[in-house]
Design an enzyme around this catalytic site. Structure first.
Site, mmCIF file in Angstrom:
data_model
loop_
_atom_site.group_PDB
_atom_site.id
_atom_site.type_symbol
_atom_site.label_atom_id
_atom_site.label_comp_id
_atom_site.label_asym_id
_atom_site.label_seq_id
_atom_site.Cartn_x
_atom_site.Cartn_y
_atom_site.Cartn_z
ATOM 1 N N GLY B 276 -26.369 -44.982 32.592
ATOM 2 C CA GLY B 276 -25.445 -43.888 32.925
ATOM 3 C C GLY B 276 -25.675 -42.694 32.010
ATOM 4 C CB SER B 277 -23.401 -39.928 31.079
ATOM 5 O OG SER B 277 -23.066 -39.657 32.416
ATOM 6 C CB ILE B 278 -25.419 -43.234 26.825
ATOM 7 C CG1 ILE B 278 -25.870 -44.467 27.591
ATOM 8 C CG2 ILE B 278 -23.941 -43.301 26.467
ATOM 9 C CD1 ILE B 278 -25.780 -45.761 26.783
ATOM 10 C CG PHE B 279 -31.265 -42.309 30.304
ATOM 11 C CD1 PHE B 279 -31.880 -43.279 29.525
ATOM 12 C CD2 PHE B 279 -32.067 -41.529 31.125
ATOM 13 C CE1 PHE B 279 -33.250 -43.474 29.558
ATOM 14 C CE2 PHE B 279 -33.443 -41.714 31.170
ATOM 15 C CZ PHE B 279 -34.036 -42.688 30.393
ATOM 16 C CE LYS B 280 -25.289 -36.972 32.906
ATOM 17 N NZ LYS B 280 -23.850 -36.786 33.102
#
Lengths: 84, 561
Positions: B276-280
């Site tokens: 999810g967004s922790i990959f951004k």
């Protein structure tokens, strides 16, 4: 002469046998001391384990909060002392 | 005549002596050795496991096992009854063993010493005792999924116990001892010196206190939010030393078989998740490194609805962002913004950076069962893959990969191998120490500094991670709220989420990288609400423990006397 020779022979035999007998006795003694040593090490290990279990952090936290009434410091209440 | 008889007798005597002492010497000497010498195996015992401050996490205790020679048991019914009472076993089971045709059957392995003492006093015919060691974990549930456990014969079955089994098991040595007519051993100095010459212990990078803090805070949140499970990792971003690796629910390795199997698993290395967004931050770091955009360059976020082919992509919580800077795309966690950044980067470069950050491959952490996650080859990407991956969908990563990648951003751009082992000790002295292992450079110092500043804005007012802020410290991080795949519908679930927060502190001189993941929380599912507060508590208490003062603390520097 025969008696003297006999005594001499007996003395020589004792001189030869005595160190062996002594060595066996010392070995038994050593074995006993070794067993005692092992038992004491075992007791020491068990006491260390008991100490480690009693020092487990969840137990200390529980005792500190529930029995002594301690609580964690708020930000600003901490004083850091650094040694040069 | 008498002289002749005596001479003949003398000759016979000499002949017999020659026969015994010369001709049969070897055979008789061997026979004699067999009677008073015995080869015994000296086991040094399984090695201990320590944390980095040499606190004992796994050791051995002496126990005894009970066996029977059924042929020598006189009253089988009575013996079975007595044994059953002392050992709290079923008499029927024991009677079956005692009626066996064999000469050796185990009655019970590794019994309590007081039960054994009682039985020894009864001196039951046909019942014998063997001294053995049993693995014991004095800190009980602490770091259980990392330490693992051993089987009945002390073979490492999981965790560090399994990974370092060859080191920990020790090498049993054989020694020849003398025994007397009654079979008692005559101990010699040579034998005494041989004992404990092969024992090796393992020292971990784990810190008992940090592990305790992480487990406690994680467990509290998992219970409060009635979550399915949770995990937390605390690592030094410069050395790769893992200080804590917590899982919830936990188990007690002293009694692992009474806990469900899924609690034994070390999800931090053995499981892969859609991040999810922790990959951004990965896509943002790549675009900055390539010089394709700067932190204050603006991107149009399509007012919350972006049509890509036949798919429409929206924002979390139905946000409708217009123009956002790259910094704000990360701070506000805009999905559409992340897609726009990834489009600027292009598929090839994005794929190359994901590989450089270590995704799709094992990190080589020294724990068993490490998963590699899943990063599909560029040739298998669909038209939507670039967009999906930019906000952490369509790929899976292990928590330890994620921590390593963020460590690279925090430490100036170097990917470092995470490690759990600090050293191997032989007979208490250092035999081998493990140094930090730098894999390769991923980002420049400049990009790393820019990314740190961007990630700081996530935790500031207006960002999604304000609950991770620690008074008196600069914190950098990223929230994540990943929808899970519903196994029934094979599409993204609207009720099952993975809430996460990854960050580092102090942001400008990082000492700790911390990842918190909470699986299927019930009351709320946002990473910023569920996972960020756990990060905050773990980080604050760990910094205090490591004597890293905040700007609010009073610091006195004293001269040593």
């Amino acid at each position: 002469m025969v008696v003297l020779t006999g005594f001499l022979f007996l003395a020589c035999a004792l001189v030869y046998v005595w160190p062996n007998v002594k060595m066996v006795n010392l070995a038994y003694e050593f074995q006993e001391q070794k067993r005692l040593h092992q038992d004491l090490i075992q007791k020491n290990n068990l006491l260390k384990l008991e100490r480690d279990s009693l020092m487990s952090l969840d137990r200390i936290q529980y005792l500190a909060e529930s029995q002594i009434g301690m609580k964690e410091p708020e930000p600003g209440q901490v004083v850091t002392i650094l040694l040069k | 005549m008498v002289s002749l008889v005596l001479a003949a007798f003398g000759l016979i005597l000499v002949g017999r002596l020659v026969h015994l002492q010369v001709i049969q010497h070897d055979r008789l000497a061997a026979q004699s050795d067999k009677q008073y010498l015995r080869t015994v195996e000296i086991a040094s015992g399984r090695g201990n496991i320590y944390d980095r401050n040499r606190n004992q996490l796994a050791t051995n205790i002496r126990v005894e096992s009970i066996y029977a020679d059924p042929k020598s048991v006189i009253d089988k019914d009575k013996t079975a009854y007595i044994l059953a009472k002392a050992l709290e076993m079923k008499p029927g089971t024991l009677l079956k063993k005692l009626k066996s045709d064999r000469h050796f059957v185990w009655i019970k392995r590794k019994c309590e010493l007081n039960a054994v003492e009682k039985l020894k006093q009864l001196d039951l015919p046909g019942i014998g005792f063997v001294a053995e060691t049993k693995r014991y974990y004095p800190k009980r549930k602490l770091a259980a999924s990392t330490l693992g456990f051993v089987g009945l014969d002390n073979q490492g079955l999981a965790g560090v116990e399994h990974f370092h089994h060859a080191v920990l098991k020790g090498n049993p040595q054989r020694s020849v001892l003398e025994k007397d007519a009654r079979g008692r051993f005559l101990w010699t100095t040579a034998y005494a010196q041989e004992i404990n010459q092969g024992k090796r212990d393992v020292v971990l990078t784990l810190d008992e206190v940090i592990q305790f803090i992480a487990e406690r805070e994680l467990k509290k949140q998992v219970e409060d939010y009635q979550a399915k499970s949770g995990l937390a990792i605390v690592m030094d971003p410069f050395t790769g030393a893992i200080y804590a690796l917590a899982s919830a629910p936990e188990f007690n390795p002293n009694n692992y078989s009474s806990y469900p199997r899924n609690t034994w698993r070390n999800d931090a290395v053995a499981s892969a998740y859609e991040p999810g967004s922790i990959f951004k931050p990965i896509v943002a770091a790549a675009v900055l490194e390539e010089g394709l955009a700067g932190p204050d360059d603006i991107f149009f976020c399509e007012n919350g609805s972006f049509q890509l082919g036949r798919s429409r992509i929206g924002e979390a919580a139905n946000h409708q962002f217009g123009w956002l800077t790259l910094r704000n795309i990360i701070a506000k966690s805009s999905n559409i913004g992340a897609i726009k950044i990834a489009q600027k980067l292009g598929e090839k470069r994005f794929f190359a950076y994901m590989q450089k950050f270590g995704f799709g491959d094992k990190m080589g952490v020294d724990l068993p069962g490490e998963a590699s996650g899943s990063l599909r080859d560029l040739s298998q990407w669909s038209g939507l893959s670039l967009a999906s991956m930019s906000f952490g969908h369509e790929l899976s990563v292990t928590p330890i990969q994620m921590v390593s990648a963020i460590s690279a951003i925090a430490n100036g751009g170097t990917l470092i191998r995470p490690r759990m082992t600090e050293a191997i000790l032989k007979n208490g002295t250092l035999e081998k120490s493990f140094e930090p292992e730098y894999i390769h450079k991923v980002l420049s110092e400049e990009t790393s500094r820019q990314m740190i500043n961007i990630l700081k804005s996530v935790v500031k007012p207006g960002g999604t991670g304000v609950n991770a802020a620690i008074p008196g410290f600069e914190v950098a991080g990223k929230t994540g709220t990943a929808q899970k795949i519903d196994p029934e519908t094979q599409s993204y679930s609207k009720t099952q989420f993975l809430a996460s927060f990854i960050g580092f502190v102090p942001a400008d001189a990082p000492r700790l990288v911390i990842l918190v993941m909470i699986d299927e929380p019930q009351k709320s599912y946002w990473g910023g609400e569920v996972a960020a507060p756990v990060f905050q508590k773990i980080a604050r208490k760990t910094l205090q423990y490591l004597h890293i003062p905040s700007s609010l603390d009073r610091v006195f520097v004293l001269d040593r006397v």
